[in-house]
Design a protein around this motif. Structure first.
Motif, PDB file in Angstrom:
ATOM      1  N   ILE A 152      -3.184   0.450   4.326  1.00 24.37           N
ATOM      2  CA  ILE A 152      -2.247  -0.415   3.923  1.00 24.37           C
ATOM      3  C   ILE A 152      -1.807   0.110   2.231  1.00 24.37           C
ATOM      4  CG2 ILE A 152      -1.290  -2.940   3.748  1.00 24.37           C
ATOM      5  CD1 ILE A 152      -3.909  -3.715   5.224  1.00 24.37           C
ATOM      6  N   LEU A 153      -1.505   1.269   2.209  1.00 24.58           N
ATOM      7  CA  LEU A 153      -1.191   1.681   0.782  1.00 24.58           C
ATOM      8  C   LEU A 153       0.074   1.306   0.126  1.00 24.58           C
ATOM      9  CD1 LEU A 153      -2.150   5.333   1.402  1.00 24.58           C
ATOM     10  CD2 LEU A 153      -3.178   4.015  -0.817  1.00 24.58           C
ATOM     11  N   LYS A 154      -0.120   0.956  -1.309  1.00 23.63           N
ATOM     12  CA  LYS A 154       1.046   0.240  -1.864  1.00 23.63           C
ATOM     13  C   LYS A 154       1.499   1.078  -3.077  1.00 23.63           C
ATOM     14  CE  LYS A 154      -1.007  -4.034  -1.560  1.00 23.63           C
ATOM     15  NZ  LYS A 154      -1.698  -5.446  -2.109  1.00 23.63           N
ATOM     16  N   PRO A 155       2.890   1.103  -3.450  1.00 21.87           N
ATOM     17  CA  PRO A 155       3.279   1.862  -4.580  1.00 21.87           C
ATOM     18  C   PRO A 155       2.420   2.147  -5.919  1.00 21.87           C
ATOM     19  CG  PRO A 155       5.047   0.804  -3.493  1.00 21.87           C
ATOM     20  CD  PRO A 155       3.893   0.114  -2.996  1.00 21.87           C
ATOM     21  N   GLU A 156       1.698   0.895  -6.099  1.00 19.50           N
ATOM     22  CA  GLU A 156       0.851   0.631  -7.162  1.00 19.50           C
ATOM     23  C   GLU A 156      -0.363   1.626  -6.922  1.00 19.50           C
ATOM     24  OE1 GLU A 156       2.596  -1.871  -5.645  1.00 19.50           O
ATOM     25  OE2 GLU A 156       0.904  -3.591  -5.399  1.00 19.50           O
ATOM     26  N   ASP A 157      -0.829   2.156  -5.856  1.00 16.51           N
ATOM     27  CA  ASP A 157      -1.827   2.845  -5.504  1.00 16.51           C
ATOM     28  C   ASP A 157      -1.504   4.356  -6.176  1.00 16.51           C
ATOM     29  OD1 ASP A 157      -2.206   1.079  -2.637  1.00 16.51           O
ATOM     30  OD2 ASP A 157      -3.484   0.901  -4.517  1.00 16.51           O
ATOM     31  N   THR A 158      -0.477   4.481  -6.569  1.00 17.02           N
ATOM     32  CA  THR A 158      -0.034   5.926  -6.821  1.00 17.02           C
ATOM     33  C   THR A 158      -0.543   6.393  -8.026  1.00 17.02           C
ATOM     34  OG1 THR A 158       2.207   6.027  -5.853  1.00 17.02           O
ATOM     35  CG2 THR A 158       1.845   7.414  -7.769  1.00 17.02           C
ATOM     36  N   ALA A 159      -1.379   7.501  -7.891  1.00 15.28           N
ATOM     37  CA  ALA A 159      -2.389   7.865  -9.144  1.00 15.28           C
ATOM     38  C   ALA A 159      -3.002   9.222  -8.870  1.00 15.28           C
ATOM     39  CB  ALA A 159      -3.284   6.861  -9.482  1.00 15.28           C
ATOM     40  N   VAL A 160      -3.546   9.933  -9.870  1.00 17.54           N
ATOM     41  CA  VAL A 160      -4.471  10.986  -9.276  1.00 17.54           C
ATOM     42  C   VAL A 160      -5.868  10.281  -9.379  1.00 17.54           C
ATOM     43  CG1 VAL A 160      -5.592  13.216 -10.230  1.00 17.54           C
ATOM     44  CG2 VAL A 160      -3.274  12.438 -11.060  1.00 17.54           C
ATOM     45  N   TYR A 161      -6.411  10.579  -7.903  1.00 18.75           N
ATOM     46  CA  TYR A 161      -7.686  10.331  -7.695  1.00 18.75           C
ATOM     47  C   TYR A 161      -8.876  11.303  -8.013  1.00 18.75           C
ATOM     48  CZ  TYR A 161      -5.691   6.232  -5.528  1.00 18.75           C
ATOM     49  OH  TYR A 161      -5.122   5.072  -5.273  1.00 18.75           O
ATOM     50  N   TYR A 162      -9.826  10.677  -8.777  1.00 13.46           N
ATOM     51  CA  TYR A 162     -10.903  11.501  -8.865  1.00 13.46           C
ATOM     52  C   TYR A 162     -12.404  11.256  -8.284  1.00 13.46           C
ATOM     53  CZ  TYR A 162      -8.139  13.049 -12.819  1.00 13.46           C
ATOM     54  OH  TYR A 162      -7.055  13.613 -13.605  1.00 13.46           O
ATOM     55  N   CYS A 163     -13.171  12.348  -8.068  1.00 10.37           N
ATOM     56  CA  CYS A 163     -14.389  12.152  -7.598  1.00 10.37           C
ATOM     57  C   CYS A 163     -15.388  12.026  -8.557  1.00 10.37           C
ATOM     58  CB  CYS A 163     -14.536  12.909  -6.358  1.00 10.37           C
ATOM     59  SG  CYS A 163     -16.314  12.895  -5.783  1.00 10.37           S
ATOM     60  N   TYR A 164     -16.466  11.279  -8.801  1.00 10.84           N
ATOM     61  CA  TYR A 164     -17.446  11.115  -9.638  1.00 10.84           C
ATOM     62  C   TYR A 164     -18.800  11.083  -8.968  1.00 10.84           C
ATOM     63  CZ  TYR A 164     -20.221   9.659 -13.700  1.00 10.84           C
ATOM     64  OH  TYR A 164     -21.235   9.858 -14.683  1.00 10.84           O
ATOM     65  N   VAL A 165     -19.795  11.946  -9.725  1.00 10.54           N
ATOM     66  CA  VAL A 165     -20.989  11.658  -8.855  1.00 10.54           C
ATOM     67  C   VAL A 165     -22.019  11.804 -10.139  1.00 10.54           C
ATOM     68  CG1 VAL A 165     -20.653  12.748  -6.593  1.00 10.54           C
ATOM     69  CG2 VAL A 165     -21.388  14.256  -8.496  1.00 10.54           C
TER      70      VAL A 165
END
Length: 115
Positions: A84-97
């Motif tokens: 259920i993605l929304k326009p406001e989910d637009t971004a660069v997504y980063y993984c962090y461990v």
């Protein structure tokens, strides 16, 4: 120190789904926290979801009920299922461990939600 690489970003229409994957360079069984963050240009990097080595999860309020984080210790990956993605989910997504005092970031993957 563990290295991580993200994959699975792309362009999707509002209401659609994407699955992000983060592959670690070594066994993740002992990694304390695996997480996904996202960032817009000029903005701070915000937590989206995190999962502990014990399987406890935590989500940003804006994604609760839509996103699911999971870790696969057999494949050394952490995944983010985004529905259920929304326009406001637009971004660069980063993984962090994070394992003990050390943390590692991936290079990021772009997610664009647009019609």
């Amino acid at each position: 120190q563990v290295q991580v690489v993200e994959s699975g970003g792309g362009l999707v229409q509002p209401g659609g789904s994407l699955r992000l994957s983060c592959a670690a360079s070594r066994n993740i069984f002992s990694i304390d926290i695996m997480a996904w963050y996202r960032q817009l240009p000029g903005k701070q990097r915000d937590l989206v979801a995190e999962i502990t080595s014990g399987g406890r999860t935590n989500y940003a309020d804006s994604v609760k009920g839509r996103f699911t984080i999971s870790r696969d210790n057999t494949k050394n990956t952490v995944n983010l299922q985004m529905n259920i993605l929304k326009p406001e989910d637009t971004a660069v997504y980063y993984c962090y461990v994070k394992s003990g005092p050390l943390g590692s970031w991936g290079q990021g993957t772009q997610v664009t939600v647009s019609s």
